[in-house]
Design a protein around this motif. Structure first.
Motif, PDB file in Angstrom:
ATOM      1  N   GLU A  39       0.741  -1.301   0.077  1.00 42.13           N
ATOM      2  CA  GLU A  39      -0.034  -0.125  -0.090  1.00 42.13           C
ATOM      3  C   GLU A  39       0.981   1.108   0.005  1.00 42.13           C
ATOM      4  OE1 GLU A  39      -4.207   1.269   0.067  1.00 42.13           O
ATOM      5  OE2 GLU A  39      -3.109  -0.805  -0.394  1.00 42.13           O
ATOM      6  N   CYS A  40       1.729   1.216   0.806  1.00 42.07           N
ATOM      7  CA  CYS A  40       2.609   2.367   0.853  1.00 42.07           C
ATOM      8  C   CYS A  40       3.556   2.744  -0.478  1.00 42.07           C
ATOM      9  CB  CYS A  40       3.565   2.235   2.064  1.00 42.07           C
ATOM     10  SG  CYS A  40       3.061   2.402   3.810  1.00 42.07           S
ATOM     11  N   SER A  41       3.857   1.566  -1.093  1.00 43.35           N
ATOM     12  CA  SER A  41       4.799   1.714  -2.354  1.00 43.35           C
ATOM     13  C   SER A  41       3.657   2.306  -3.428  1.00 43.35           C
ATOM     14  CB  SER A  41       4.814   0.265  -2.921  1.00 43.35           C
ATOM     15  OG  SER A  41       3.767  -0.533  -3.397  1.00 43.35           O
ATOM     16  N   MET A  42       2.415   2.186  -3.469  1.00 49.31           N
ATOM     17  CA  MET A  42       1.343   2.782  -4.269  1.00 49.31           C
ATOM     18  C   MET A  42       1.363   4.300  -3.901  1.00 49.31           C
ATOM     19  SD  MET A  42       0.430   0.262  -6.326  1.00 49.31           S
ATOM     20  CE  MET A  42       2.268  -0.173  -5.918  1.00 49.31           C
ATOM     21  N   VAL A  43       1.401   4.535  -2.698  1.00 47.23           N
ATOM     22  CA  VAL A  43       1.225   6.051  -2.336  1.00 47.23           C
ATOM     23  C   VAL A  43       2.430   6.674  -2.702  1.00 47.23           C
ATOM     24  CG1 VAL A  43       1.617   7.353  -0.439  1.00 47.23           C
ATOM     25  CG2 VAL A  43       0.018   5.449  -0.172  1.00 47.23           C
ATOM     26  N   VAL A  44       3.691   6.183  -2.658  1.00 47.04           N
ATOM     27  CA  VAL A  44       5.013   6.779  -3.317  1.00 47.04           C
ATOM     28  C   VAL A  44       4.838   6.707  -4.939  1.00 47.04           C
ATOM     29  CG1 VAL A  44       7.340   6.538  -3.666  1.00 47.04           C
ATOM     30  CG2 VAL A  44       6.244   6.088  -1.530  1.00 47.04           C
ATOM     31  N   LYS A  45       4.477   5.748  -5.503  1.00 42.09           N
ATOM     32  CA  LYS A  45       4.357   5.682  -7.163  1.00 42.09           C
ATOM     33  C   LYS A  45       3.484   6.874  -7.615  1.00 42.09           C
ATOM     34  CE  LYS A  45       5.700   1.217  -8.232  1.00 42.09           C
ATOM     35  NZ  LYS A  45       5.340  -0.175  -9.140  1.00 42.09           N
ATOM     36  N   GLU A  46       2.524   7.186  -6.925  1.00 40.60           N
ATOM     37  CA  GLU A  46       1.373   8.135  -7.454  1.00 40.60           C
ATOM     38  C   GLU A  46       1.890   9.369  -7.222  1.00 40.60           C
ATOM     39  OE1 GLU A  46      -3.136   9.462  -6.998  1.00 40.60           O
ATOM     40  OE2 GLU A  46      -2.396   7.747  -5.931  1.00 40.60           O
ATOM     41  N   ARG A  47       2.753   9.985  -6.072  1.00 43.07           N
ATOM     42  CA  ARG A  47       3.159  11.171  -5.928  1.00 43.07           C
ATOM     43  C   ARG A  47       4.350  11.515  -5.942  1.00 43.07           C
ATOM     44  NH1 ARG A  47      -0.573   8.661  -3.130  1.00 43.07           N
ATOM     45  NH2 ARG A  47      -2.458   9.718  -2.638  1.00 43.07           N
ATOM     46  N   ARG A  48       5.347  10.708  -6.378  1.00 43.47           N
ATOM     47  CA  ARG A  48       6.747  10.747  -6.250  1.00 43.47           C
ATOM     48  C   ARG A  48       7.454  11.747  -7.415  1.00 43.47           C
ATOM     49  NH1 ARG A  48       8.641   4.748  -8.497  1.00 43.47           N
ATOM     50  NH2 ARG A  48       7.496   4.909 -10.515  1.00 43.47           N
ATOM     51  N   ASN A  49       6.605  11.907  -8.400  1.00 39.16           N
ATOM     52  CA  ASN A  49       7.126  12.917  -9.581  1.00 39.16           C
ATOM     53  C   ASN A  49       6.797  14.435  -9.173  1.00 39.16           C
ATOM     54  OD1 ASN A  49       8.247  10.601 -11.208  1.00 39.16           O
ATOM     55  ND2 ASN A  49       6.393   9.988 -11.727  1.00 39.16           N
ATOM     56  N   HIS A  50       5.933  14.536  -8.105  1.00 40.49           N
ATOM     57  CA  HIS A  50       5.519  15.980  -8.032  1.00 40.49           C
ATOM     58  C   HIS A  50       6.634  16.880  -7.609  1.00 40.49           C
ATOM     59  CE1 HIS A  50       1.360  15.901  -8.831  1.00 40.49           C
ATOM     60  NE2 HIS A  50       1.177  14.737  -8.522  1.00 40.49           N
ATOM     61  N   PRO A  51       7.217  17.962  -8.176  1.00 42.70           N
ATOM     62  CA  PRO A  51       8.380  18.569  -7.811  1.00 42.70           C
ATOM     63  C   PRO A  51       7.935  19.383  -6.237  1.00 42.70           C
ATOM     64  CG  PRO A  51       7.181  20.015  -9.161  1.00 42.70           C
ATOM     65  CD  PRO A  51       6.778  18.579  -9.430  1.00 42.70           C
ATOM     66  N   SER A  52       7.042  19.408  -5.748  1.00 44.13           N
ATOM     67  CA  SER A  52       6.510  19.940  -4.245  1.00 44.13           C
ATOM     68  C   SER A  52       7.024  18.893  -3.451  1.00 44.13           C
ATOM     69  CB  SER A  52       5.029  20.351  -4.400  1.00 44.13           C
ATOM     70  OG  SER A  52       4.383  19.237  -4.661  1.00 44.13           O
ATOM     71  N   MET A  53       6.980  17.512  -3.656  1.00 47.87           N
ATOM     72  CA  MET A  53       7.254  16.568  -2.656  1.00 47.87           C
ATOM     73  C   MET A  53       8.920  16.546  -2.372  1.00 47.87           C
ATOM     74  SD  MET A  53       5.453  14.534  -1.191  1.00 47.87           S
ATOM     75  CE  MET A  53       6.788  13.509  -0.688  1.00 47.87           C
ATOM     76  N   VAL A  54       9.015  16.819  -1.194  1.00 47.46           N
ATOM     77  CA  VAL A  54      10.644  17.056  -0.754  1.00 47.46           C
ATOM     78  C   VAL A  54      11.002  16.178   0.431  1.00 47.46           C
ATOM     79  CG1 VAL A  54      10.688  19.485  -1.340  1.00 47.46           C
ATOM     80  CG2 VAL A  54       9.988  19.277   0.843  1.00 47.46           C
ATOM     81  N   MET A  55       9.848  15.510   1.043  1.00 50.00           N
ATOM     82  CA  MET A  55      10.066  14.604   2.284  1.00 50.00           C
ATOM     83  C   MET A  55       8.960  13.315   2.275  1.00 50.00           C
ATOM     84  SD  MET A  55      12.069  14.146   4.842  1.00 50.00           S
ATOM     85  CE  MET A  55      12.246  13.493   6.314  1.00 50.00           C
TER      86      MET A  55
END
Length: 805
Positions: free
Chosen positions: A438-454
């Motif tokens: 489930e956590c891997s799916m959370v990352v995959k959906e959001r990882r390419n947003h430049p605003s994501m820093v942490m």
């Protein structure tokens, strides 16, 4: 969670937002108000064959309630008149019956004839929490976990006839939501705690779509960057499904576009049947980098990923991206034993102090009440408050795509926790495997947003005796391993790390702390003594609270409970005695003469505490690298931490935060707020500069004003201000004049020639500091007498409820 009944999508993002006109992909969005929903006892729906219905003009579900997707069960029932507004009074408790039932949703539709001859996939972007799905009486499968998208191949099930009465019927059975957070942590967000009621949200909370593709389908992509002075190296991995073997003459094309032109790279590829991962690296010449708004422009590119056979586009995704590189570096001034982890965020090589606030969202606890306009409203207010980072902590869900899109555009950075909070977690293999997925799916959906820093694992998961002997640390480390395999964005185990329990579990003594004790122990310690005693690399949470405006209170507190205050205040998380005690600390009076007086005082008190504490930690940079006010907003109408209330109305405290979060700020350091006549007031004159810009020959002016706002003392300095700095330039000394119980003010101004470039102001009291502490301590003790009788429940604020039984 994966199981044999369905094929889980490898990522929930990048499905069908924008498409190349030559793409073979066709998307039919099933969202909207054309759904039907109805209640069933557990097991009743299957027993009566609801999954075997066919759509008819006046069929079995004709008189079911209207449902909306994306949404939630409670909002559908509220609109249907079957429950009262859950946000009003104590209605959430009255709606708890809803979570004891199954809820069946039907959607009738015809399939676009353009999809004929293609592979057709039914995609659920998110269901909270578990469900079973049928299409045209065919069982498709089951799913658990609110964050992972999932899909079914329905190519051979859909009916392409186009009758007046739609011929395809999609049926979803929502199970009653789980009630033990320990079993679903990481796969669903919290629904119980000190500002929640225990009502459990659930529903089909993300869109449902039919996706028709040709021989191949792009599932998702990952892109990371290494930035140098005049170029950026992009490393990309694209996940592709191939539905035929040995497809000839295939190529992968990557195209970047902005207002200055187009850059493209193309490489031949070979795809095997099933899942494939294709890697490509390319150089971006003279990149327009993405920056947080105070450091530059949040430049975005249009990225297009295409799979071609010859010149024919087989599939294509288009998405906005930002080119940036995130790293962490060690904070100076700590020993190796005090901190072992880096906490200073660098964006494209530039260190950045996080002027953060906790995002207490989504905008609504009830998914069906959320929309893009609400996100835009709150996020624009965050930027106007000079907030440069929003921390989504573990009580709340990682946000939807639209949230991150807006943050990308505004230049706001985001710190995202996974949904682990305040629990001892399970340690069995089945749970760990499910939650890692489930956590891997959370990352995959959001990882390419430049605003994501942490990325962060847990919230207060090293926080009680139960946690010390638990497997919580090992689980957070495992989640970190999963995250680091999927993205270059930094990860940390939890917040705080340097709690008493965290230290016993092996973490260092000065990594991170939640600065909440001043609030929870209101009256026991003043702000001037508490906050300067904290020495940590980063402060991810700092608490102050207040009431919403009176007009907002009227929207959720029954009229007969507004004043005198009734039990709905406590139900809506009002720590009444805490607010009174904080009023006393700030004003020397609990300010309880009228509702209007109390509301205004709490907002000014919240602002005063925020100003003192936030500026204190800002002055410590680079030793301290960030601080987060808890919260910016909250997801239901409560009387607590937000500075913008549930309805989008600013509290007076909002202006205090906006001012003390100015990137360029004159700041006064003082040791106490109360001074007696004749005492010598002394304060240190700082300037905090978060810009990468220097200022020369600046006039630093300070004024002391009496209770009538008349200037009684002035002084000035001529200074130069370095970039990205916090420096003390001198002192202000003044023999206090005035009468006890009056206030005095200190105003600071920075001038470049005749232009004011920054200003600040403080309100202090003419009173005896030590005597005030004694009174406050008695208020604190009195507050605990109520807790001794009623515990921490809200009955302690209205004991007449018990007395009048």
């Amino acid at each position: 969670m994966k199981n044999k009944d369905y094929n889980a999508l490898e990522a929930g993002e990048k499905k069908a937002d924008v498409f190349n006109e030559n793409s073979a992909r066709i998307v039919q969005d099933l969202s909207g108000y054309h759904w039907k929903m109805e209640k069933m006892r557990v097991g009743q729906g299957k027993e009566e064959g609801l999954h075997l219905l066919k759509n008819e003009l006046s069929g079995n579900d004709f008189s079911w309630n209207t449902g909306h997707i994306p949404g939630d069960v409670y909002t559908d029932l509220y609109l249907a008149g079957e429950i009262e507004d859950p946000n009003f009074g104590r209605n959430m408790g009255k709606a708890k019956w809803v979570q004891e039932y199954e809820w069946w949703y039907n959607y009738a539709f015809n399939v676009s004839e353009e999809m004929k001859g293609k592979r057709i996939t039914l995609v659920f972007e998110g269901v909270d929490y578990s469900c079973e799905v049928w299409l045209n009486n065919e069982y498709l499968g089951a799913h658990k976990g609110m964050y992972s998208s999932f899909e079914f191949d329905v190519t051979d099930i859909v009916d392409f006839k186009q009758p007046h009465v739609p011929v395809n019927l999609l049926t979803v059975k929502l199970d009653p939501p789980p009630k033990n957070q320990k079993n679903i942590a990481g796969m669903k967000h919290n629904f119980a705690g000190d500002y929640l009621t225990g009502l459990i949200p659930f529903g089909i909370w993300r869109p449902v779509k039919l996706v028709a593709t040709d021989k191949v389908k792009i599932d998702c992509f990952r892109v990371d960057y290494k930035v140098s002075e005049d170029k950026a190296l992009a490393k990309m991995e694209v996940e592709v499904q191939a539905y035929e073997n040995n497809i000839e003459d295939l190529s992968l094309q990557i195209t970047l576009r902005n207002e200055e032109g187009t850059q493209a790279v193309k490489k031949p590829i070979m795809l095997g049947l099933g899942e494939n991962k294709e890697k490509v690296s390319f150089e971006i010449v003279n990149p327009k980098l993405w920056w947080p708004y105070e450091l530059g422009e949040p430049n975005l590119y249009e990225l297009q990923i295409s799979i071609l056979q010859g010149d024919q586009v087989l599939d294509c995704l288009t998405e906005k991206i930002g080119v940036r590189e995130i790293k962490l570096q060690m904070n100076p001034g700590f020993t190796e034993e005090e901190t072992k982890l880096p906490w200073t965020f660098t964006i494209n090589g530039k260190p950045m102090f996080l002027r953060s606030a906790c995002w207490g969202g989504q905008p609504s606890f009830f998914y069906g009440r959320n929309n893009v306009d609400k996100y835009k409203l709150f996020l624009n207010k965050a930027k106007k408050a000079n907030i440069n980072n929003l921390r989504i902590f573990g009580w709340h869900p990682p946000e939807v795509k639209e949230f991150y899109d807006i943050c990308d555009e505004l230049g706001l950075t985001v710190w995202t926790n996974f949904s682990f909070a305040t629990q001892e977690f399970r340690e069995d293999k089945d749970y760990i495997d499910d939650v890692k997925y489930e956590c891997s799916m959370v990352v995959k959906e959001r990882r390419n947003h430049p605003s994501m820093v942490m990325w962060m694992g847990g919230e207060e998961v090293f926080f009680s005796e139960a946690h010390v002997e638990s497997g919580n640390r090992k689980l957070m480390e495992r989640i970190g391993e999963v995250t680091k395999e999927l993205t270059d964005v930094p990860y940390a185990d939890a917040s705080p790390l340097s709690s008493r329990e965290g230290i016993r579990m092996g973490y260092s003594t000065k990594e991170s702390a939640h600065a909440n004790s001043h609030y929870y122990a209101a009256g026991a310690i003043f702000m001037e003594d508490y906050y300067p005693s904290l020495d940590y690399a980063i402060i991810p949470e700092l608490t102050a609270a207040s009431s919403p405006n009176v007009e907002s209170l009227k929207k959720f507190i029954p009229e007969n409970e507004l004043w005198p205050m009734g039990p709905s205040y406590g139900y809506h998380a009002c720590d009444l005695h805490v607010l009174q005690n904080l009023n006393y600390e700030v004003f020397g009076d609990i300010k309880f003469g009228s509702l209007e007086e109390f509301v205004e005082a709490t907002q000014i008190a919240q602002g005063t505490i925020a100003q003192f504490s936030l500026e204190h930690f800002r002055r410590q940079k680079p030793h301290v690298s960030g601080v987060a006010l808890c919260h910016f907003m909250t997801n239901w109408p409560i009387i607590k931490w937000d500075i913008v209330d549930y309805y989008g109305e600013n509290k007076k405290s909002y202006e205090y935060v906006r001012r003390c979060y100015e990137p360029l700020l004159p700041s006064l350091q003082f040791n106490k707020r109360r001074w007696l006549p004749g005492e010598n007031f002394e304060g240190n004159l700082y300037v905090i500069n978060d810009y990468y810009k220097t200022y020369s020959d600046i006039a630093y002016q300070y004024e002391v004003l009496n209770a009538d706002k008349q200037v009684v003392y002035t002084g000035d300095l001529q200074i130069n201000i370095g970039e990205n700095s916090s420096v003390s330039y001198g002192k202000v000394n003044w023999k206090v004049e005035g009468n006890v119980s009056e206030s005095f003010y200190i105003r600071l101004t920075l001038k470049d020639g005749n232009s004011v470039i920054a200003s600040n102001e403080y309100c202090l009291l003419i009173a005896d500091q030590e005597e005030a502490k004694k009174v406050a301590l008695e208020l604190y003790k009195e507050m605990h007498k109520g807790r001794d009788v009623f515990g921490k429940g809200y009955y302690r604020y209205t004991p007449e409820m018990i007395e009048n039984l």
